[in-house]
Design a protein around this motif. Structure first.
Motif, short mmCIF file in Angstrom:
data_model
loop_
_atom_site.label_atom_id
_atom_site.label_comp_id
_atom_site.label_asym_id
_atom_site.label_seq_id
_atom_site.Cartn_x
_atom_site.Cartn_y
_atom_site.Cartn_z
N LEU A 1 7.41 24.58 55.68
CA LEU A 1 7.91 24.69 54.31
C LEU A 1 7.55 23.44 53.52
O LEU A 1 7.16 23.52 52.34
CB LEU A 1 9.44 24.87 54.31
CG LEU A 1 9.94 26.24 54.75
CD1 LEU A 1 11.46 26.24 54.86
CD2 LEU A 1 9.49 27.33 53.75
N LEU B 1 15.73 27.98 59.20
CA LEU B 1 17.15 28.34 59.14
C LEU B 1 17.67 28.81 60.50
O LEU B 1 18.74 28.43 60.95
CB LEU B 1 17.37 29.45 58.09
CG LEU B 1 17.38 28.95 56.64
CD1 LEU B 1 17.62 30.12 55.69
CD2 LEU B 1 18.46 27.90 56.46
N THR C 1 10.76 29.92 56.80
CA THR C 1 12.19 29.88 56.49
C THR C 1 12.99 30.39 57.67
O THR C 1 14.04 29.84 58.02
CB THR C 1 12.47 30.76 55.24
OG1 THR C 1 11.53 30.40 54.24
CG2 THR C 1 13.88 30.57 54.74
N LEU D 1 11.42 37.62 54.45
CA LEU D 1 11.62 36.18 54.50
C LEU D 1 10.38 35.57 55.14
O LEU D 1 9.90 36.09 56.15
CB LEU D 1 12.84 35.83 55.35
CG LEU D 1 14.19 35.74 54.64
CD1 LEU D 1 15.25 35.28 55.64
CD2 LEU D 1 14.17 34.78 53.45
N GLY E 1 9.48 25.05 61.29
CA GLY E 1 9.76 25.75 60.04
C GLY E 1 9.84 24.79 58.86
O GLY E 1 9.25 25.03 57.80
#
Ligand SMILES: Nc1nc2c(ncn2[C@@H]2O[C@H](COP(=O)(O)OP(=O)(O)OP(=O)(O)O)[C@@H](O)[C@H]2O)c(=O)[nH]1
Ligand SMILES: [Mg+2]
Length: 561
Positions: free
Chosen positions: A453, A494, A490, A486, A449
């Motif tokens: 990102l 997260l 992410t 989302l 992730g």
């Protein structure tokens, strides 16, 4: 039923064997002597009864032998002491080995008196009213040297024969019948053997009849006071022959019954066995050992450092669980903390196990504090004292010695006990591994992730075409909430981080619980190991001493019955 002689002597031998090194040496030697004598006498002529004429010099032993034999075998003398070597008058064949054992060289074979009429007696020697009762069966009548001799060899020879004879005829005279040495040294030790003791007051021809009666009464009183109340006491005169028939009758009767040898040995065995029973004291209460045991194991556990080890096992289990299930990113913090088991040298790579002797495994566990060692020593001593309470001193000392030996070995034995106890230090429960895999998956998701990102951000920064960014829709409208999207990147970043932290958080109490249970198991196992040390090093050696005492006491009681 009273045990027979063989049973008695076997029991006495066992008692002495069990009490070896604990019983008074003199008493043990005496008991062994009796056993030996019984064995030796048992192998020799049972057809013969050995009667010994013992007494002070000049009392008339040689003269009495002649009078009983009816012929001049021994030379009575005016010069004192006269007889230096024992002399035997032997009725009945086959006594040679017996006489060899008695070490009597001077032997006279007598003509057995089948019809009780004198055959080879010189009739003129004794003035007799009627012919004496004959001796028709096996009898060995010994004329001994004087027991109170100024010549040491006489005394030694006399005492040896007094010990080995089946029947003792103490020849005393009117002057010395009350001699303290005779009563204290010779008669009193024969207490309880009155059936094999005869006391002959010789030389009554030198006394008026009422005088003789008075002295005989006094002599009977003294003999009874010596513990020989059943012993036959009679007056004789070797010179006139008075009372000699009666004495000969007693001897002939004893020879006919052939019981004296067994009676004497049984009485000797009983007497010495009774002293062994006394030396063994009372049996200590059986439950003493159980009461003292708990405190002993507690103290040894403390000395083994069980508390420290159990605590280290618990903390190490928690540490290992954190390393396996914690958030991988922060595991280094845990790893940086010292491993409690390693600090005690209890990790398997630290325990030294000799290949051939797995039971001799050693740890590097630091030596317990002197105060703890001292309290373990005290606990051992208390245990020994409680278990041996009431036992005779020699056995208490022996038991204490076993205790001291155990205390000296304790640092080694307890360390081996810990080293050989399974501490589960390498155990990895399945859930640790499962959670571990989950943590790595979550971390992998987070990394994917974050990378995703990161790449997206970089592309945006350089104004390059954007990366495809699929979204995940969280729709809470069904529960009255809103809905939002989302990006997957992410969610992964997260979710991975938060998930990892959450899983680590949830695993903590589980790890603590598992560690506590592991510590509990190890505590029980250590207790078992320490109990084994207490049993093998303290309880068994001490119990063996007490068992030997009990064996000694029981067998001696059988022999003394
Ligand atoms: N009047 C009297 N004299 C006796 C009698 N018996 C022994 N004598 C004498 O006492 C003396 C000692 O007698 P022994 O028979 O040699 O005494 P013993 O006990 O054999 O002495 P040791 O061999 O020295 O131990 C001798 O002179 C005997 O004649 C007795 O019954 N009456
Ligand atoms: Mg003599």
């Amino acid at each position: 039923m009273k045990p027979d002689l063989a049973t008695r002597t076997a029991a006495l031998a066992q008692a002495v064997a069990a009490g070896a090194g604990r019983l008074d040496r003199e008493l043990a030697d005496e008991a062994r002597g009796v056993v030996e004598r019984a064995r030796e006498r048992g192998g020799l002529s049972a057809e013969h009864t050995v009667a010994a004429l013992a007494g002070a010099t000049g009392s008339g032993k040689s003269s009495v032998l002649n009078a009983v034999a009816g012929t001049e075998l021994a030379e009575p003398g005016v010069q004192r002491p006269t007889t230096s070597h024992a002399l035997a008058a032997v009725w009945g064949e086959g006594a040679d080995d017996l006489l060899d054992w008695l070490d009597v060289r001077r032997r006279h074979e007598m003509e057995p008196d089948a019809d009780a009429t004198p055959s080879n007696r010189s009739a003129g020697l004794l003035r007799r009213a009627r012919p004496p009762a004959g001796i028709s069966t096996g009898l060995v009548l010994l004329d001994l040297p004087d027991h109170d001799s100024v010549v040491v060899e006489h005394r030694v020879r006399a005492e040896r024969l007094v010990e080995r004879a089946d029947l003792l005829v103490w020849v005393v005279d009117p002057q010395k019948y009350a001699d303290a040495a005779l009563h204290e040294r010779y008669l009193r030790p024969l207490a309880g053997r009155s059936e094999v003791v005869v006391v002959a007051l010789n030389q009554i021809d030198r006394l008026a009849p009422d005088e003789a009666e008075a002295i005989l009464a006094d002599l009977r009183r003294l003999v009874a006071a010596d513990g020989l109340s059943g012993a036959r006491v009679l007056g004789v005169s070797a010179r006139t022959g008075e009372g000699v028939d009666r004495l000969r009758g007693l001897l002939a009767d004893a020879a006919r019954r052939r019981e004296a040898a067994t009676a004497r040995l049984a009485a000797d065995t009983r007497a010495v066995a009774r002293r062994v029973v006394d030396a063994c004291g009372q049996a200590p209460p059986a439950r003493a050992a159980d009461r003292a045991q708990g405190a002993l194991v507690d103290a040894l556990e403390e000395a083994a450092g069980a508390t420290t080890v159990v605590d280290a096992v618990r903390r190490a289990a928690k540490r290992d669980a954190h390393l396996a299930t914690g958030w991988p990113v922060t595991r280094w913090i845990t790893r940086a903390r010292k491993d409690p088991l390693r600090r005690l040298g209890l990790r398997s790579d630290q325990v030294r196990v000799p290949v051939d002797r797995p039971d001799l495994a050693r740890t590097s566990l630091p030596q317990t504090r002197p105060s703890v060692r001292a309290s373990a020593a005290t606990a051992v001593r208390t245990y020994v004292d409680q278990v041996s309470a009431g036992a005779p001193d020699a056995w208490v000392l022996a038991a204490r010695e076993r205790g001291t030996e155990a205390v000296d070995r304790l640092p080694d034995t307890l360390d081996q006990a810990v080293a050989s106890t399974r501490l589960e230090e390498a155990r990895r429960p399945v859930w640790w591994r499962a959670v571990g895999v989950l943590q790595w998956l979550l971390l992998a998701a987070a990394v994917v992730g974050l990378l995703w990102l990161g790449v997206a951000a970089a592309l945006r920064y350089f104004q390059l075409p954007a990366l495809i960014m699929p979204v995940l829709t969280f729709d809470f409208t069904r529960w009255g909430g809103g809905a939002f999207d989302l990006p997957w990147a992410t969610v992964l970043a997260l979710g991975g981080i938060l998930g990892g932290l959450l899983v680590a958080l949830l695993a903590r109490p589980l790890a603590a619980l598992g560690a506590r249970r592991r510590a509990g198991r190890v505590r029980r196992r250590l207790r078992t190991s320490v109990e084994a040390v207490a049993r093998e090093d303290v309880r068994e050696p001490v119990a063996a001493e007490m068992a030997a005492l009990a064996t000694c006491r029981e067998h001696a009681a059988t022999a003394a019955a």
